[in-house]
Design a protein around this motif. Structure first.
Motif, PDB file in Angstrom:
ATOM      1  N   ASP A  80     -73.466 -46.479 -41.668  1.00  0.00           N
ATOM      2  CA  ASP A  80     -74.071 -45.285 -41.065  1.00  0.00           C
ATOM      3  C   ASP A  80     -73.277 -44.757 -39.868  1.00  0.00           C
ATOM      4  O   ASP A  80     -73.548 -43.664 -39.389  1.00  0.00           O
ATOM      5  CB  ASP A  80     -75.505 -45.578 -40.589  1.00  0.00           C
ATOM      6  CG  ASP A  80     -76.423 -45.804 -41.761  1.00  0.00           C
ATOM      7  OD1 ASP A  80     -76.038 -45.424 -42.880  1.00  0.00           O
ATOM      8  OD2 ASP A  80     -77.517 -46.368 -41.559  1.00  0.00           O
ATOM      9  N   PHE A  81     -72.359 -45.559 -39.371  1.00  0.00           N
ATOM     10  CA  PHE A  81     -71.561 -45.133 -38.224  1.00  0.00           C
ATOM     11  C   PHE A  81     -70.530 -44.113 -38.726  1.00  0.00           C
ATOM     12  O   PHE A  81     -69.753 -44.390 -39.644  1.00  0.00           O
ATOM     13  CB  PHE A  81     -70.881 -46.357 -37.599  1.00  0.00           C
ATOM     14  CG  PHE A  81     -70.271 -46.108 -36.254  1.00  0.00           C
ATOM     15  CD1 PHE A  81     -71.062 -45.847 -35.148  1.00  0.00           C
ATOM     16  CD2 PHE A  81     -68.886 -46.147 -36.085  1.00  0.00           C
ATOM     17  CE1 PHE A  81     -70.504 -45.621 -33.899  1.00  0.00           C
ATOM     18  CE2 PHE A  81     -68.310 -45.933 -34.847  1.00  0.00           C
ATOM     19  CZ  PHE A  81     -69.127 -45.660 -33.756  1.00  0.00           C
ATOM     20  N   ILE A  82     -70.551 -42.923 -38.104  1.00  0.00           N
ATOM     21  CA  ILE A  82     -69.811 -41.776 -38.646  1.00  0.00           C
ATOM     22  C   ILE A  82     -68.308 -41.864 -38.364  1.00  0.00           C
ATOM     23  O   ILE A  82     -67.898 -42.213 -37.262  1.00  0.00           O
ATOM     24  CB  ILE A  82     -70.376 -40.472 -38.018  1.00  0.00           C
ATOM     25  CG1 ILE A  82     -71.819 -40.252 -38.478  1.00  0.00           C
ATOM     26  CG2 ILE A  82     -69.501 -39.272 -38.340  1.00  0.00           C
ATOM     27  CD1 ILE A  82     -72.546 -39.156 -37.690  1.00  0.00           C
ATOM     28  N   THR A  83     -67.506 -41.538 -39.374  1.00  0.00           N
ATOM     29  CA  THR A  83     -66.062 -41.392 -39.151  1.00  0.00           C
ATOM     30  C   THR A  83     -65.648 -39.947 -39.419  1.00  0.00           C
ATOM     31  O   THR A  83     -66.025 -39.351 -40.420  1.00  0.00           O
ATOM     32  CB  THR A  83     -65.237 -42.316 -40.071  1.00  0.00           C
ATOM     33  OG1 THR A  83     -65.619 -42.072 -41.427  1.00  0.00           O
ATOM     34  CG2 THR A  83     -65.448 -43.779 -39.742  1.00  0.00           C
ATOM     35  N   VAL A  84     -64.897 -39.415 -38.479  1.00  0.00           N
ATOM     36  CA  VAL A  84     -64.357 -38.047 -38.579  1.00  0.00           C
ATOM     37  C   VAL A  84     -62.843 -38.194 -38.594  1.00  0.00           C
ATOM     38  O   VAL A  84     -62.274 -38.762 -37.660  1.00  0.00           O
ATOM     39  CB  VAL A  84     -64.790 -37.197 -37.358  1.00  0.00           C
ATOM     40  CG1 VAL A  84     -64.182 -35.807 -37.421  1.00  0.00           C
ATOM     41  CG2 VAL A  84     -66.312 -37.111 -37.263  1.00  0.00           C
ATOM     42  N   THR A  85     -62.206 -37.739 -39.677  1.00  0.00           N
ATOM     43  CA  THR A  85     -60.779 -38.035 -39.805  1.00  0.00           C
ATOM     44  C   THR A  85     -59.888 -36.803 -39.974  1.00  0.00           C
ATOM     45  O   THR A  85     -60.032 -36.049 -40.934  1.00  0.00           O
ATOM     46  CB  THR A  85     -60.534 -38.978 -41.017  1.00  0.00           C
ATOM     47  OG1 THR A  85     -61.080 -38.361 -42.177  1.00  0.00           O
ATOM     48  CG2 THR A  85     -61.186 -40.316 -40.823  1.00  0.00           C
ATOM     49  N   PRO A  86     -58.953 -36.619 -39.019  1.00  0.00           N
ATOM     50  CA  PRO A  86     -57.895 -35.614 -39.191  1.00  0.00           C
ATOM     51  C   PRO A  86     -56.718 -36.229 -39.964  1.00  0.00           C
ATOM     52  O   PRO A  86     -56.845 -37.336 -40.492  1.00  0.00           O
ATOM     53  CB  PRO A  86     -57.498 -35.278 -37.760  1.00  0.00           C
ATOM     54  CG  PRO A  86     -57.851 -36.480 -36.961  1.00  0.00           C
ATOM     55  CD  PRO A  86     -58.862 -37.289 -37.718  1.00  0.00           C
ATOM     56  N   GLY A  87     -55.609 -35.522 -40.028  1.00  0.00           N
ATOM     57  CA  GLY A  87     -54.441 -36.054 -40.747  1.00  0.00           C
ATOM     58  C   GLY A  87     -54.638 -35.930 -42.251  1.00  0.00           C
ATOM     59  O   GLY A  87     -54.149 -36.756 -43.025  1.00  0.00           O
ATOM     60  N   ILE A  88     -55.364 -34.905 -42.674  1.00  0.00           N
ATOM     61  CA  ILE A  88     -55.675 -34.725 -44.093  1.00  0.00           C
ATOM     62  C   ILE A  88     -54.720 -33.701 -44.713  1.00  0.00           C
ATOM     63  O   ILE A  88     -54.551 -32.605 -44.189  1.00  0.00           O
ATOM     64  CB  ILE A  88     -57.135 -34.218 -44.264  1.00  0.00           C
ATOM     65  CG1 ILE A  88     -58.130 -35.171 -43.596  1.00  0.00           C
ATOM     66  CG2 ILE A  88     -57.457 -33.997 -45.738  1.00  0.00           C
ATOM     67  CD1 ILE A  88     -58.201 -36.556 -44.188  1.00  0.00           C
TER      68      ILE A  88
END
Ligand code: C5P
Length: 246
Positions: A175-183
């Motif tokens: 449930d801990f959110i991950t927000v990822t750039p580098g896409i």
């Protein structure tokens, strides 16, 4: 999150209101969040935040606050009144600062405060940079430690490299959110991003939100580019769920 586009964050890295509004008007039905970072915010400020919200866009205010706990508390408190849906802080500000950030966000009586997340180790830093800063642990160990601290302080997730998603989920829970750039989709160029992951791979690895900028903003047809990214993301989500029997 029911719809795949709720997971897509478009980086509005432009200078002017005109450019930002043109992009939001064109894409607001396809994009989950519009990320306003320092470039656009320092140029256009809160009036643009309001205009984007009026156009129906959800705003991720990417200002990466980092200061003493009381100052960050008050910063978070006023940001939470702007109607933005997500905002962020530097985990390196420490436990108490992040606790005050979380408190500041939930202080106004608004029933749905912005999602507060933390930046752990910037993806532009490597082990040598950490050593120079006096941090002896590896990047992965530092990310894990700071992610756990973020969770304990009451923030909801972190910004991290897609390569760190599984490490973070293992340590802090699904449930801990991950927000990822580098896409980067396979069909686009890398630009200056060095460690890139496709939309499919990032979602299949369990990523919650993807930040993408130039592959959509600079595309000849932005709507087509967005739809292609969303299709890849949906395939990643389908395969993620299939693997887990969800
Ligand atoms: O155009 P591009 O897809 O590279 O944009 C990525 C966005 O994500 C930019 O706004 C950039 O500042 C941000 N970002 C990043 N890497 C990080 C943190 C934020 O690329 N580690």
């Amino acid at each position: 999150m029911d719809k795949i586009n709720e997971r897509l964050i478009l980086a509005l890295d432009v200078d002017t209101e005109e450019e930002a509004i043109e992009i939001v008007t064109e894409l607001s039905d396809l994009i989950g969040y519009f990320k306003i970072g320092m470039q656009l915010y320092y140029s256009c400020g809160n009036s643009l935040v309001e205009k984007i919200i009026d156009l129906g866009g959800n705003v991720f205010l990417d200002l990466k606050m980092h200061d003493i706990p009381n100052t960050v508390f008050n910063g978070a408190r006023v940001v939470s009144k702007l109607g933005v849906k997500m905002t962020n802080f530097h985990a390196s500000g420490g436990f108490e600062m992040m606790q005050m950030a979380a408190k500041g966000l939930s202080t106004p009586s608004d029933s749905s405060p912005p999602i507060g997340i933390a930046v752990t180790v910037l993806t532009s830093l490597n082990e040598n940079d950490l050593t120079e800063l006096g941090i002896k642990a590896s990047v992965n160990d530092t990310v894990k430690k700071w992610a756990l601290l973020t969770k304990r302080a009451g923030l909801k997730g972190i910004v991290c490299s897609p390569k760190e998603i599984s490490l973070v989920k293992e340590a802090c829970g699904e449930d801990f959110i991950t927000v990822t750039p580098g896409i980067r989709p396979r069909w686009s160029t890398d630009d200056d991003q060095k460690r890139i992951t496709t939309p499919y791979d990032a979602i299949k690895a369990g990523g919650d939100y993807l930040v993408i900028g130039r592959p959509i903003r600079a595309a000849e047809n932005r709507r087509d580019a967005t739809k292609k990214v969303l299709t890849e993301m949906q395939q990643g989500l389908d395969d993620y769920r299939k693997e887990r029997g969800i």
